[in-house]
Enzyme design. Structure first.
Site, PDB file in Angstrom:
ATOM      1  N   LYS A   1      39.507  15.688  64.362  1.00  0.00           N
ATOM      2  CA  LYS A   1      40.775  15.097  63.890  1.00  0.00           C
ATOM      3  C   LYS A   1      41.837  16.195  63.748  1.00  0.00           C
ATOM      4  O   LYS A   1      41.487  17.391  63.704  1.00  0.00           O
ATOM      5  CB  LYS A   1      40.533  14.407  62.540  1.00  0.00           C
ATOM      6  CG  LYS A   1      40.067  15.343  61.429  1.00  0.00           C
ATOM      7  CD  LYS A   1      39.585  14.579  60.194  1.00  0.00           C
ATOM      8  CE  LYS A   1      39.123  15.521  59.104  1.00  0.00           C
ATOM      9  NZ  LYS A   1      38.477  14.788  57.979  1.00  0.00           N
TER      10      LYS A   1
ATOM     11  N   TYR B   1      64.759  36.316  50.398  1.00  0.00           N
ATOM     12  CA  TYR B   1      65.456  35.248  49.658  1.00  0.00           C
ATOM     13  C   TYR B   1      65.249  35.401  48.155  1.00  0.00           C
ATOM     14  O   TYR B   1      64.125  35.634  47.690  1.00  0.00           O
ATOM     15  CB  TYR B   1      64.910  33.881  50.073  1.00  0.00           C
ATOM     16  CG  TYR B   1      65.485  33.355  51.358  1.00  0.00           C
ATOM     17  CD1 TYR B   1      66.848  33.093  51.492  1.00  0.00           C
ATOM     18  CD2 TYR B   1      64.656  33.092  52.440  1.00  0.00           C
ATOM     19  CE1 TYR B   1      67.371  32.588  52.668  1.00  0.00           C
ATOM     20  CE2 TYR B   1      65.168  32.587  53.634  1.00  0.00           C
ATOM     21  CZ  TYR B   1      66.531  32.338  53.742  1.00  0.00           C
ATOM     22  OH  TYR B   1      67.040  31.840  54.910  1.00  0.00           O
TER      23      TYR B   1
END
Ligand code: PLP
Length: 377
Positions: free
Chosen positions: A51, A272
């Site tokens: 999956k 940042y």
């Protein structure tokens, strides 16, 4: 891993193509992990859970490699994943959809030969109705909830399920199935409780085989093995059991290119928010992968990358497309534009990255994304 370590992008095709790193996937290691699991499982076959694009590693390549190792049963989560993968696999490979049948999807499922995991009485009735319409038996796995409260038939519906099966005789049930909630924790009492419930279910549906263990379940011992294990993370090199040595071979290696270097004085704010302030002079390297490439923002000011075995701590926040690392431990000029640093590899396991990020290997793998050059070994 047997992969020849690349020190730099310089002169490589990847550099010319403007790519910024390599995600190397060792298909032969996946094959060896399949062998390790098969040995632990003795006579029980291992199915491959592919999956989410085989946990981000490429469902088609991974499934074909595992087919070559003898694997014949494959699980995905969504019908769409199964539909995409089906043509890539030989006819004798079985493909199961864990999330079950969506209403209206029954006909497409039957026509494509994909096998649903039935999770409710409603799904069973729709599937069996179609079987009667088509005048042929349709294959299915029946999933029961044994104490995870996520997917599967609840205990109060078991009787109705048995009656429906007996009344219509329209389905070819391959396995009764359930999923363990704490299989990676050998000390969890949830395992034994779920096993008890699984045995009860099996005694109510004695004619069907059992599918119970995931990767962790394989290492809980033979009581948990049933007749078909569904292994995912362990095939991809993740640790099946928490707090124990990982018996699996590493599959993934991630090398990312340096895109800028600089030397900065004490008191400089990095990244940042200026969340890191340098205490002294520091040599920095900015590398070309960020949270959009699956390196979680939670690695900000935590975790590290490696270069020739030297640990280079992440400083400042992880940006969308880049990370800044402290390269002061390396002699000046060592890292240059295009140098490749190791994010996952011999110096830093997948599990170590996950732990530094405060998450699990599954989430790291499935997030790695498609901006790296992928190479399969
Ligand atoms: C994802 C999944 C698996 C595989 O689990 P791993 O821990 O990766 O081995 C098995 N069964 C079900 C139902 C799943 O959802």
């Amino acid at each position: 891993m047997t992969c020849e370590r690349q020190e730099s992008l310089a002169g490589n095709d990847a550099e010319k193509a403007g790519e910024s790193g390599y995600l190397t996937i060792d298909l032969s290691a996946i094959g060896r992990n399949y062998e390790i699991l098969s040995t632990a499982l003795a006579s029980t076959p291992a199915a491959a859970v592919v999956k989410a694009d085989a946990y981000g590693l490429g469902a088609e390549r991974v499934a074909q490699a595992l087919y070559g190792s003898g694997c014949r049963n494959f699980f995905v989560a969504h019908f769409k994943e199964a539909e995409t993968l089906r043509p890539a696999l030989a006819a004798d490979a079985k493909l199961f959809v864990l999330n079950g049948l969506q209403p209206g999807n029954e006909r497409a499922c039957a026509d494509s030969g994909i096998i649903p995991v039935i999770n409710s009485l409603e799904q069973l009735r729709r599937w069996s109705f179609l079987a009667i319409t088509l005048q042929r038996k349709l294959p299915a796995i029946l999933q029961f909830d044994t104490g995870m409260a996520r997917l599967g038939i609840p205990p109060q519906d078991r009787r109705a399920i048995a009656e429906e099966l007996a009344a219509t005789d329209s389905l070819d049930v391959l396995f009764v199935m359930s999923h363990l909630a704490s299989a990676d924790d050998v000390d969890s009492t949830q395992n034994a409780n779920q096993l008890l419930e699984m045995r009860k279910i099996s005694s109510e549906f004695p004619q069907f085989g059992i599918s119970f263990a995931n990767s962790g379940g394989v290492f809980l011992g033979p009581d948990y093995h049933g007749d078909l294990a569904r292994t995912g993370i362990a095939l991809y090199g993740g640790a099946p059991t928490a707090g124990r040595a990982n018996p699996m071979q590493p599959v993934v290696r991630l090398d990312v290119a340096v895109i800028q270097t600089r030397t900065i004085p004490a008191g400089t704010l990095v990244g940042y928010g200026g969340s890191h302030v340098t205490a002294g002079e520091m040599r920095l390297a900015t590398i070309a992968a960020g949270y959009a490439d699956g390196l979680p923002r939670s690695l900000s000011n935590r975790g590290a990358v490696f270069y020739q075995g030297v640990r280079l701590p992440i400083v400042g926040r992880v940006s969308m497309d880049s990370i800044t690392v402290d390269a002061t431990a390396l002699p000046e000029g060592t890292l240059r534009l295009g140098s490749l640093v190791e994010v996952i590899g011999p110096n830093q396991t997948l599990e170590a990255v996950a732990e530094a990020a405060g998450t699990i290997s599954y989430e790291i793998l499935t997030s790695l994304g498609h901006r790296y050059r992928r190479q399969y070994l």
